[in-house]
Motif scaffolding. Structure first.
Motif, PDB file in Angstrom:
ATOM      1  N   SER A  18     105.631  19.612  35.192  1.00  0.00           N
ATOM      2  CA  SER A  18     104.221  19.665  34.800  1.00  0.00           C
ATOM      3  C   SER A  18     103.386  19.182  35.969  1.00  0.00           C
ATOM      4  O   SER A  18     103.743  18.191  36.615  1.00  0.00           O
ATOM      5  CB  SER A  18     103.970  18.761  33.588  1.00  0.00           C
ATOM      6  N   SER A  19     102.265  19.879  36.236  1.00  0.00           N
ATOM      7  CA  SER A  19     101.492  19.507  37.425  1.00  0.00           C
ATOM      8  C   SER A  19     100.006  19.744  37.243  1.00  0.00           C
ATOM      9  O   SER A  19      99.581  20.573  36.439  1.00  0.00           O
ATOM     10  CB  SER A  19     101.975  20.319  38.628  1.00  0.00           C
ATOM     11  N   GLN A  20      99.250  18.997  38.024  1.00  0.00           N
ATOM     12  CA  GLN A  20      97.819  19.226  38.197  1.00  0.00           C
ATOM     13  C   GLN A  20      97.602  19.492  39.676  1.00  0.00           C
ATOM     14  O   GLN A  20      98.009  18.685  40.525  1.00  0.00           O
ATOM     15  CB  GLN A  20      97.002  18.038  37.721  1.00  0.00           C
ATOM     16  N   ARG A  21      96.982  20.629  39.977  1.00  0.00           N
ATOM     17  CA  ARG A  21      96.812  21.097  41.345  1.00  0.00           C
ATOM     18  C   ARG A  21      95.593  20.477  42.025  1.00  0.00           C
ATOM     19  O   ARG A  21      94.640  20.071  41.389  1.00  0.00           O
ATOM     20  CB  ARG A  21      96.607  22.625  41.342  1.00  0.00           C
ATOM     21  N   ARG A  52     100.014  28.419  33.542  1.00  0.00           N
ATOM     22  CA  ARG A  52      99.040  27.584  34.229  1.00  0.00           C
ATOM     23  C   ARG A  52      97.652  27.953  33.734  1.00  0.00           C
ATOM     24  O   ARG A  52      97.328  29.122  33.586  1.00  0.00           O
ATOM     25  CB  ARG A  52      99.118  27.777  35.739  1.00  0.00           C
ATOM     26  N   LYS A  54      93.410  26.217  34.243  1.00  0.00           N
ATOM     27  CA  LYS A  54      92.660  25.590  35.339  1.00  0.00           C
ATOM     28  C   LYS A  54      93.106  24.168  35.638  1.00  0.00           C
ATOM     29  O   LYS A  54      93.013  23.716  36.765  1.00  0.00           O
ATOM     30  CB  LYS A  54      91.160  25.617  35.025  1.00  0.00           C
ATOM     31  N   GLY A  55      93.623  23.462  34.632  1.00  0.00           N
ATOM     32  CA  GLY A  55      93.946  22.064  34.854  1.00  0.00           C
ATOM     33  C   GLY A  55      95.417  21.710  34.873  1.00  0.00           C
ATOM     34  O   GLY A  55      95.822  20.783  35.557  1.00  0.00           O
ATOM     35  N   LEU A  56      96.221  22.442  34.134  1.00  0.00           N
ATOM     36  CA  LEU A  56      97.609  22.041  33.946  1.00  0.00           C
ATOM     37  C   LEU A  56      98.548  23.220  34.148  1.00  0.00           C
ATOM     38  O   LEU A  56      98.304  24.313  33.642  1.00  0.00           O
ATOM     39  CB  LEU A  56      97.800  21.493  32.522  1.00  0.00           C
ATOM     40  N   TYR A  90      99.492  19.185  44.961  1.00  0.00           N
ATOM     41  CA  TYR A  90      99.408  18.531  43.657  1.00  0.00           C
ATOM     42  C   TYR A  90      98.634  17.222  43.713  1.00  0.00           C
ATOM     43  O   TYR A  90      98.826  16.410  44.602  1.00  0.00           O
ATOM     44  CB  TYR A  90     100.820  18.226  43.114  1.00  0.00           C
ATOM     45  N   LYS A  91      97.758  17.044  42.694  1.00  0.00           N
ATOM     46  CA  LYS A  91      97.126  15.742  42.481  1.00  0.00           C
ATOM     47  C   LYS A  91      98.150  14.807  41.847  1.00  0.00           C
ATOM     48  O   LYS A  91      98.223  13.635  42.172  1.00  0.00           O
ATOM     49  CB  LYS A  91      95.932  15.881  41.536  1.00  0.00           C
TER      50      LYS A  91
END
Length: 108
Positions: A18-21, A52, A54-56, A90-91
């Protein structure tokens, strides 16, 4: 990569990423496609699902063993992508490894 992965009867393993770009692409899209192609050629790979907004982003890859997951983690090209992910793409992200003991599928 579209649809639900067709996996064998359990047990097998799922790696949930799981990621936030960060903003901008900076080669992410090309590398993501390359990683799916490369992973699909690895011993023990069973399938992948990814979504995906916009956020996750969530990508779940399926593997036949913990050894196959370890081998994928140590793949030299995958290591380059991992490093770029930490420095550019990634953030934040999380990685979870799970044993699938039961599954059900429905198709109309």
């Amino acid at each position: 990569m579209s649809g639900i992965a067709k996996t064998p009867e359990p047990p097998y393993y799922a790696v949930i990423f799981s990621s936030q770009r960060t903003e901008g692409d900076r080669g992410y899209g090309i590398m993501a496609d390359k990683m799916v192609e490369l992973a699909s050629q690895q011993k023990g790979f069973l399938g992948v699902e990814s979504a995906r907004d916009k956020g996750l982003g969530i990508t779940v890859s399926y593997w036949d063993s913990l050894e196959s997951i370890k081998d994928w983690k140590e793949n030299s090209v995958h290591k380059v992508a991992q490093d770029k992910g930490k420095t550019e793409w990634y953030k934040k992200f999380s990685l979870r490894v799970c044993k699938v003991e039961r599954h059900n599928f429905f198709e109309m």
